[in-house]
Design an enzyme around this catalytic site. Structure first.
Site, PDB file in Angstrom:
ATOM      1  N   LYS A   7       0.843  -1.209   0.000  1.00 40.41           N
ATOM      2  CA  LYS A   7       0.000   0.000   0.000  1.00 40.41           C
ATOM      3  C   LYS A   7       0.871   1.250   0.000  1.00 40.41           C
ATOM      4  O   LYS A   7       0.629   2.197  -0.760  1.00 40.41           O
ATOM      5  CB  LYS A   7      -0.931  -0.012   1.226  1.00 40.41           C
ATOM      6  CG  LYS A   7      -2.010  -1.075   1.146  1.00 40.41           C
ATOM      7  CD  LYS A   7      -2.740  -1.273   2.468  1.00 40.41           C
ATOM      8  CE  LYS A   7      -3.723  -2.435   2.350  1.00 40.41           C
ATOM      9  NZ  LYS A   7      -4.358  -2.826   3.607  1.00 40.41           N
TER      10      LYS A   7
ATOM     11  N   GLN B 279      -4.457  -1.069   9.855  1.00 36.82           N
ATOM     12  CA  GLN B 279      -4.310  -2.430   9.319  1.00 36.82           C
ATOM     13  C   GLN B 279      -4.876  -3.439  10.321  1.00 36.82           C
ATOM     14  O   GLN B 279      -4.474  -3.467  11.485  1.00 36.82           O
ATOM     15  CB  GLN B 279      -2.827  -2.722   9.042  1.00 36.82           C
ATOM     16  CG  GLN B 279      -2.574  -4.062   8.397  1.00 36.82           C
ATOM     17  CD  GLN B 279      -3.110  -4.166   6.960  1.00 36.82           C
ATOM     18  OE1 GLN B 279      -3.065  -3.206   6.206  1.00 36.82           O
ATOM     19  NE2 GLN B 279      -3.642  -5.313   6.603  1.00 36.82           N
TER      20      GLN B 279
ATOM     21  N   ASP C 289     -11.043   2.907   4.186  1.00 41.14           N
ATOM     22  CA  ASP C 289     -11.482   1.512   4.103  1.00 41.14           C
ATOM     23  C   ASP C 289     -13.012   1.420   4.094  1.00 41.14           C
ATOM     24  O   ASP C 289     -13.565   0.337   3.868  1.00 41.14           O
ATOM     25  CB  ASP C 289     -10.948   0.710   5.302  1.00 41.14           C
ATOM     26  CG  ASP C 289      -9.741  -0.142   4.937  1.00 41.14           C
ATOM     27  OD1 ASP C 289      -9.516  -0.367   3.732  1.00 41.14           O
ATOM     28  OD2 ASP C 289      -9.039  -0.582   5.866  1.00 41.14           O
TER      29      ASP C 289
END
Ligand code: NAP
Length: 289
Positions: A54, A98, A121
């Site tokens: 990422k 994460q 997200d």
């Protein structure tokens, strides 16, 4: 029949190029550089690999990499304080915690602290509400990647029968919402669905997001259907999806491989979401209070 195979890597590369061009246009116009703050707590090797990918792709498209790495024993309140600091920092467009986080941290509660306009997200309750209401907001990356694939191949969603197998908050539910907003008639199937094959054979667009290798066989697929395999299952033989690829390739019209299908789209959509977040925040700054 032999299915056309969707090239997820090429579609993702196209999306990254679009993001890079828009970041450059913003720079030339004097707008602030979008920034993504990834947060990694602890040293989980798989998470380190994902975060590394990422961050690398962020830099490649001109998005600032504002990564934070915290020790595994960081208390919940300290992680929360970092999120609060990033929420308040105007150089941070997007925040990604994460998951999973190490025990005893509560990843769900921490995710909920991310400002919805920075929730790249798309997992906070407010983002979920915005999605289902059809309000502007940030949508989860993998489902958005599936929609980008369908758009790339000009698959008509309006009026189509879509079946999504899997109902997770991460993939199945948000994808069902997106397909429904694209005017598909959506069925959500799951582990309690009776006669799964009979349900999936109705689908013009069939998406498998389950985590069971080869669950979807030729008998689950209507001839000519679009079949999207979100599954990522690591076996001794390598990475496989939820779809029995060789069998389904003989029946489907359009099919994703694993790897090289949905996977590459997920990170591309994260970059796209970070750019969208920067735009959302610029709009919020400009709107009257
Ligand atoms: P998850 O949270 O474990 O959800 C799995 C879903 O599949 C559940 O809704 C479950 O039903 C359903 N299910 C399980 N067994 C089934 C069966 N035999 N028949 C029908 N439905 C069944 O998984 P997830 O997070 O959505 O991930 C799904 C897969 O996608 C995994 O392989 C994951 O690695 C992969 N994934 C890939 C990407 C990517 O970028 N390509 C991103 C995210 C996830 P119940 O609700 O009834 O339990």
């Amino acid at each position: 029949m032999s299915a056309e195979i969707i090239d997820g890597k090429a579609i993702a590369a196209g999306l990254r190029a679009t993001v890079a061009a828009e970041v450059e246009t913003r720079r030339v116009a004097g707008a602030p550089t979008p920034g993504l703050a990834t947060i990694l707590v602890g040293e989980d090797p798989a998470s380190e690999v994902y975060i590394g990918m990422k961050r690398r792709q962020c830099v490649e498209v001109g998005i600032a990499d504002l990564h934070r790495h915290l020790p595994a024993d960081t208390p919940q309140a300290e992680v929360a304080a970092v999120i609060a600091e990033l929420n308040a920092d105007p150089s941070v467009s997007g925040i990604l915690l994460q998951l999973p986080v190490p025990k005893p941290l509560d990843g769900g509660a921490l995710t909920e602290l991310i400002h919805p306009d920075k929730d790249v997200d798309g997992l906070t309750a407010i983002s979920v509400g915005r999605l289902w209401r059809g309000d502007p907001g940030l949508r989860p990356c993998t489902p958005s990647g599936v929609m980008a694939m369908l758009a790339h191949h000009a698959v008509p969603a309006a009026g189509a029968r879509a079946v999504v197998v899997g109902r997770s908050d991460l993939v199945g539910k948000p994808l069902a919402a997106l397909l429904q907003q694209a005017n598909a008639t959506v069925t959500m199937a799951h582990s309690r669905t009776r006669d799964l094959a009979a349900v999936t054979r109705e689908a013009d667009i069939l998406v498998a997001a389950v985590g069971v290798p080869g669950l979807i066989g030729a008998g689950h697929v209507k001839p000519g259907a679009v079949v999207i395999d979100v599954g990522m299952n690591r076996l001794a033989s390598g990475l496989v999806g939820d779809v029995d690829f060789p069998a389904v390739a003989k029946v489907a019209g359009l099919l994703t491989p694993v790897p090289g299908g949905v996977g590459p789209l997920t990170i591309a959509m994260l970059l796209s979401n970070t750019l969208a977040a920067a735009t959302l925040q610029a709009g919020a700054d400009a709107s009257p209070h």
